[in-house]
Design a protein around this motif. Structure first.
Motif, PDB file in Angstrom:
ATOM      1  N   TYR A   1      67.646  40.675  46.318  1.00 22.00           N
ATOM      2  CA  TYR A   1      66.996  41.063  45.082  1.00 22.00           C
ATOM      3  C   TYR A   1      67.124  42.275  44.563  1.00 22.00           C
ATOM      4  CZ  TYR A   1      62.832  39.300  47.999  1.00 22.00           C
ATOM      5  OH  TYR A   1      62.452  38.710  48.977  1.00 22.00           O
ATOM      6  N   TYR A   2      68.377  42.492  45.326  1.00 19.47           N
ATOM      7  CA  TYR A   2      69.427  43.742  44.625  1.00 19.47           C
ATOM      8  C   TYR A   2      70.796  42.961  43.763  1.00 19.47           C
ATOM      9  CZ  TYR A   2      65.834  46.372  45.680  1.00 19.47           C
ATOM     10  OH  TYR A   2      64.272  46.501  45.678  1.00 19.47           O
ATOM     11  N   LEU A   3      71.443  42.153  43.136  1.00 20.64           N
ATOM     12  CA  LEU A   3      72.553  41.450  43.979  1.00 20.64           C
ATOM     13  C   LEU A   3      73.597  42.142  43.113  1.00 20.64           C
ATOM     14  CD1 LEU A   3      71.578  37.552  43.086  1.00 20.64           C
ATOM     15  CD2 LEU A   3      72.109  38.594  44.821  1.00 20.64           C
ATOM     16  N   HIS A   4      73.364  43.151  42.105  1.00 22.54           N
ATOM     17  CA  HIS A   4      74.136  43.510  41.540  1.00 22.54           C
ATOM     18  C   HIS A   4      74.535  44.956  41.612  1.00 22.54           C
ATOM     19  CE1 HIS A   4      73.795  40.090  38.605  1.00 22.54           C
ATOM     20  NE2 HIS A   4      72.146  40.200  38.506  1.00 22.54           N
ATOM     21  N   LEU A   5      73.719  45.541  42.852  1.00 27.97           N
ATOM     22  CA  LEU A   5      74.002  47.070  43.133  1.00 27.97           C
ATOM     23  C   LEU A   5      74.910  47.059  44.334  1.00 27.97           C
ATOM     24  CD1 LEU A   5      70.455  47.587  42.406  1.00 27.97           C
ATOM     25  CD2 LEU A   5      72.623  48.479  40.972  1.00 27.97           C
ATOM     26  N   THR A   6      75.738  45.762  44.814  1.00 24.16           N
ATOM     27  CA  THR A   6      76.607  46.056  45.620  1.00 24.16           C
ATOM     28  C   THR A   6      77.273  47.100  45.858  1.00 24.16           C
ATOM     29  OG1 THR A   6      77.147  43.789  45.879  1.00 24.16           O
ATOM     30  CG2 THR A   6      78.583  44.912  47.109  1.00 24.16           C
ATOM     31  N   ASN A   7      77.548  47.618  45.116  1.00 20.65           N
ATOM     32  CA  ASN A   7      78.775  49.259  44.662  1.00 20.65           C
ATOM     33  C   ASN A   7      77.218  50.340  44.964  1.00 20.65           C
ATOM     34  OD1 ASN A   7      80.854  47.945  46.211  1.00 20.65           O
ATOM     35  ND2 ASN A   7      81.575  47.169  44.758  1.00 20.65           N
ATOM     36  N   ALA A   8      76.257  50.275  45.026  1.00 18.80           N
ATOM     37  CA  ALA A   8      75.625  51.436  44.203  1.00 18.80           C
ATOM     38  C   ALA A   8      75.217  53.041  45.381  1.00 18.80           C
ATOM     39  CB  ALA A   8      73.958  50.999  43.805  1.00 18.80           C
ATOM     40  N   HIS A   9      74.983  53.525  44.290  1.00 18.12           N
ATOM     41  CA  HIS A   9      75.107  55.225  45.472  1.00 18.12           C
ATOM     42  C   HIS A   9      73.785  54.631  46.603  1.00 18.12           C
ATOM     43  CE1 HIS A   9      73.962  59.343  46.675  1.00 18.12           C
ATOM     44  NE2 HIS A   9      75.763  59.701  46.313  1.00 18.12           N
ATOM     45  N   PRO A  10      73.511  54.919  47.633  1.00 23.00           N
ATOM     46  CA  PRO A  10      72.923  55.073  48.829  1.00 23.00           C
ATOM     47  C   PRO A  10      71.192  55.540  48.269  1.00 23.00           C
ATOM     48  CG  PRO A  10      74.345  55.271  50.130  1.00 23.00           C
ATOM     49  CD  PRO A  10      74.529  55.458  48.448  1.00 23.00           C
ATOM     50  N   MET A  11      71.418  56.656  46.882  1.00 22.72           N
ATOM     51  CA  MET A  11      70.042  57.300  46.577  1.00 22.72           C
ATOM     52  C   MET A  11      69.896  56.173  45.827  1.00 22.72           C
ATOM     53  SD  MET A  11      71.601  61.322  46.102  1.00 22.72           S
ATOM     54  CE  MET A  11      69.975  61.360  45.110  1.00 22.72           C
ATOM     55  N   LEU A  12      70.209  55.570  44.737  1.00 21.97           N
ATOM     56  CA  LEU A  12      69.728  54.677  43.790  1.00 21.97           C
ATOM     57  C   LEU A  12      69.136  53.663  45.057  1.00 21.97           C
ATOM     58  CD1 LEU A  12      69.370  53.452  40.981  1.00 21.97           C
ATOM     59  CD2 LEU A  12      72.031  52.344  41.218  1.00 21.97           C
TER      60      LEU A  12
ATOM     61  N   TRP B   1      61.802  50.809  43.328  1.00 18.15           N
ATOM     62  CA  TRP B   1      61.068  50.326  42.714  1.00 18.15           C
ATOM     63  C   TRP B   1      62.256  51.148  40.805  1.00 18.15           C
ATOM     64  CZ3 TRP B   1      60.569  53.273  37.597  1.00 18.15           C
ATOM     65  CH2 TRP B   1      60.264  52.658  36.473  1.00 18.15           C
ATOM     66  N   VAL B   2      63.158  51.861  41.168  1.00 17.81           N
ATOM     67  CA  VAL B   2      64.310  52.303  40.086  1.00 17.81           C
ATOM     68  C   VAL B   2      65.771  50.910  40.985  1.00 17.81           C
ATOM     69  CG1 VAL B   2      66.537  53.852  40.174  1.00 17.81           C
ATOM     70  CG2 VAL B   2      64.384  54.661  39.860  1.00 17.81           C
ATOM     71  N   ALA B   3      65.880  50.706  42.110  1.00 18.46           N
ATOM     72  CA  ALA B   3      66.836  49.726  41.856  1.00 18.46           C
ATOM     73  C   ALA B   3      66.809  48.649  41.597  1.00 18.46           C
ATOM     74  CB  ALA B   3      66.750  49.500  43.532  1.00 18.46           C
ATOM     75  N   ARG B   4      65.034  47.993  41.305  1.00 19.29           N
ATOM     76  CA  ARG B   4      64.507  46.890  40.719  1.00 19.29           C
ATOM     77  C   ARG B   4      65.097  46.381  39.158  1.00 19.29           C
ATOM     78  NH1 ARG B   4      59.856  46.635  44.390  1.00 19.29           N
ATOM     79  NH2 ARG B   4      60.349  44.462  46.409  1.00 19.29           N
ATOM     80  N   ARG B   5      64.500  48.273  38.693  1.00 17.71           N
ATOM     81  CA  ARG B   5      65.514  48.170  37.415  1.00 17.71           C
ATOM     82  C   ARG B   5      66.243  48.209  36.463  1.00 17.71           C
ATOM     83  NH1 ARG B   5      60.188  48.248  38.830  1.00 17.71           N
ATOM     84  NH2 ARG B   5      58.955  47.586  37.647  1.00 17.71           N
ATOM     85  N   VAL B   6      67.126  48.386  37.342  1.00 16.07           N
ATOM     86  CA  VAL B   6      68.804  49.344  37.281  1.00 16.07           C
ATOM     87  C   VAL B   6      68.994  47.454  37.851  1.00 16.07           C
ATOM     88  CG1 VAL B   6      70.518  50.323  38.147  1.00 16.07           C
ATOM     89  CG2 VAL B   6      68.383  51.212  37.749  1.00 16.07           C
TER      90      VAL B   6
END
Length: 173
Positions: free
Chosen positions: A9-20, A25-30
């Motif tokens: 579901y979040y393929l592009h957020l591998t290195n994203a900050h945990p708060m994101l 809801w925010v994670a899906r849109r980002v």
């Protein structure tokens, strides 16, 4: 332990900050926006490479015997084995095999070892690489894009890889 950011579901957020990644809801849109950016500004092989879940993927990788033989198993290199599992998944994807990432509730997780790679500070990692060279993600990524573009494998292992020339007794229960 949570794999949000590494799931399908979040393929592009591998290195994203945990708060994101904690706010779905925010994670899906980002994730969607980052995915669009990558599709618009990067080549197809880069996008295909990014959609594979290659983070510690060798801790639990399951594929058919035919797929394993088609990719010639993991490359047998005289190097530290980091990224070898990712190389196997990339080779499988290049040959048209589809990766299925289980929902985070069905995942198997690797236990973080106190004396493992993740626990080393940057200086310890430099000393480690000095003693035992490895292959960096930059090379794996370049090779991966090449494999995906040319739909081929690494062809690094010798013909007798994986005990091919050894007669093993098969036991069926």
């Amino acid at each position: 332990m949570n794999r949000v950011g590494l799931s399908n579901y979040y393929l592009h957020l591998t290195n994203a900050h945990p708060m994101l990644t904690k706010n779905k809801w925010v994670a899906r849109r980002v994730n969607y926006l980052v995915g669009l950016k990558r599709k618009w500004f990067n080549n197809e092989q880069e996008v295909n490479l990014w959609t594979l879940d290659t983070d510690a993927c060798g801790d639990f990788t399951l594929m058919s015997a035919q797929a394993w033989h088609d990719i010639q198993g993991y490359p047998e290199l005289d190097l530290y084995s980091i990224h070898i599992d990712s190389m196997g998944l990339i080779a499988a994807a290049a040959l048209g095999y589809k990766q299925i990432v289980f929902d985070e509730k069905a995942c198997t997780y690797h236990i973080d070892h106190a004396d493992g790679w993740a626990s080393m500070n940057p200086i310890e990692k430099v000393h480690f690489w000095h003693k035992k060279p490895g292959i960096g993600w930059d090379i794996v990524s370049q090779c991966g894009q090449y494999l995906l573009q040319h739909k081929t494998t690494y062809n690094l292992n010798p013909p007798n890889w994986g005990f091919a020339d050894t007669d093993l007794t098969e036991i069926v229960l």
